[in-house]
Design a protein around this motif. Structure first.
Motif, short mmCIF file in Angstrom:
data_model
loop_
_atom_site.label_atom_id
_atom_site.label_comp_id
_atom_site.label_asym_id
_atom_site.label_seq_id
_atom_site.Cartn_x
_atom_site.Cartn_y
_atom_site.Cartn_z
N UNK A 1 0.83 -1.21 0.00
CA UNK A 1 0.00 0.00 0.00
C UNK A 1 0.86 1.26 0.00
N UNK A 2 2.00 1.17 0.65
CA UNK A 2 2.93 2.30 0.62
C UNK A 2 3.32 2.63 -0.82
N UNK A 3 3.58 1.59 -1.59
CA UNK A 3 3.98 1.78 -2.98
C UNK A 3 2.80 2.20 -3.86
N UNK A 4 1.62 1.64 -3.57
CA UNK A 4 0.44 2.01 -4.35
C UNK A 4 0.00 3.44 -4.11
N UNK A 5 0.35 3.99 -2.96
CA UNK A 5 -0.09 5.35 -2.65
C UNK A 5 0.79 6.42 -3.27
N UNK A 6 1.92 6.02 -3.86
CA UNK A 6 2.80 6.99 -4.52
C UNK A 6 2.20 7.42 -5.86
N UNK A 7 2.68 8.52 -6.38
CA UNK A 7 2.18 9.02 -7.67
C UNK A 7 2.87 8.27 -8.80
N UNK A 8 2.45 7.02 -8.95
CA UNK A 8 3.02 6.14 -9.95
C UNK A 8 1.93 5.20 -10.42
N UNK A 9 2.04 4.68 -11.61
CA UNK A 9 1.05 3.76 -12.15
C UNK A 9 0.86 2.58 -11.20
N UNK A 10 -0.39 2.25 -10.92
CA UNK A 10 -0.67 1.19 -9.96
C UNK A 10 -0.14 -0.16 -10.43
N UNK A 11 -0.11 -0.37 -11.73
CA UNK A 11 0.43 -1.62 -12.26
C UNK A 11 1.91 -1.78 -11.95
#
Length: 213
Positions: free
Chosen positions: A41-51
């Protein structure tokens, strides 16, 4: 088509949990699986493509770098290398620091068991606030963690917010968590429905969902 048809199509065609996609079995409600979902979730919350975030979180697991001690023991360059393999290049150095800090936080504050954080919280709001003690995890990340952890944590269920509600509105579904829960028919199906609605908001509804709507 009825609302029930739309819900069935969403769950069937877009209902994979993001935690499942990165390899975290949060249904087991174990410290290891919950921690892997936390860093996901930490990584998904960044401004980056979810994939890319999902692929990189899965790569960490493949490399054995989804555990608290292995993250703490890992060389920074190794973490950057694995994130790069997953396509997580924009924030890889910052994220490496966040992973290290979050692993240390989870170990020092909760002996590596996020269920301790849950048990200390008085209510869902307090739980979400406590989650933000993880380095780099703000309100958005805490909400993402809660969205799927409600599968096993009673304090968070039923929960629906963020882009999932936008998709629900666009598809003619209710925007209240309780009403969506009733349509889904159960806890797991509700959690999958919220994941599906999130995917529909971010990636667009699947063709089968469009047909049902």
């Amino acid at each position: 088509m009825s609302r029930q048809d739309i819900v069935r199509a969403l769950i069937e065609h877009q209902g994979q949990l993001y935690s499942e996609e990165i390899g975290a079995s949060i249904a087991r409600d174990t410290p290891q699986e919950l921690f892997h979902w936390l860093i996901g979730t930490l990584m998904l919350s960044a401004r980056i493509d979810s994939g890319l975030a999902v692929a990189s979180a899965a790569k960490l697991r493949e490399a054995g770098l989804h555990k608290i001690d292995t993250i703490l023991d890992a060389d920074d360059d190794r973490l950057v290398e694995v994130l790069t393999e997953g396509g997580y290049t924009r924030y890889r150095e910052v994220t490496t620091g966040y992973l290290k800090d979050t692993a240390a936080w989870a170990k020092e504050e909760f002996d590596g068991d996020l269920r301790v954080l849950r048990d200390r919280a008085e209510d869902a709001d307090a739980l979400l606030e406590a989650l933000q003690g993880a380095k780099g995890l703000g309100q958005t990340g805490a909400a993402i963690f809660a969205r799927e952890t409600q599968l096993v944590w009673d304090m968070l269920y039923p929960r629906a917010d963020g882009p999932a509600l936008d998709a629900a509105r666009d598809l003619g579904l209710p925007t209240e968590a309780e009403a969506l829960r009733d349509l889904a028919g159960g806890r797991e199906t509700f959690t999958r429905l919220i994941a599906a609605l999130t995917r529909a908001a971010l990636d667009g509804p699947a063709d089968e969902v469009k047909a049902a709507a």
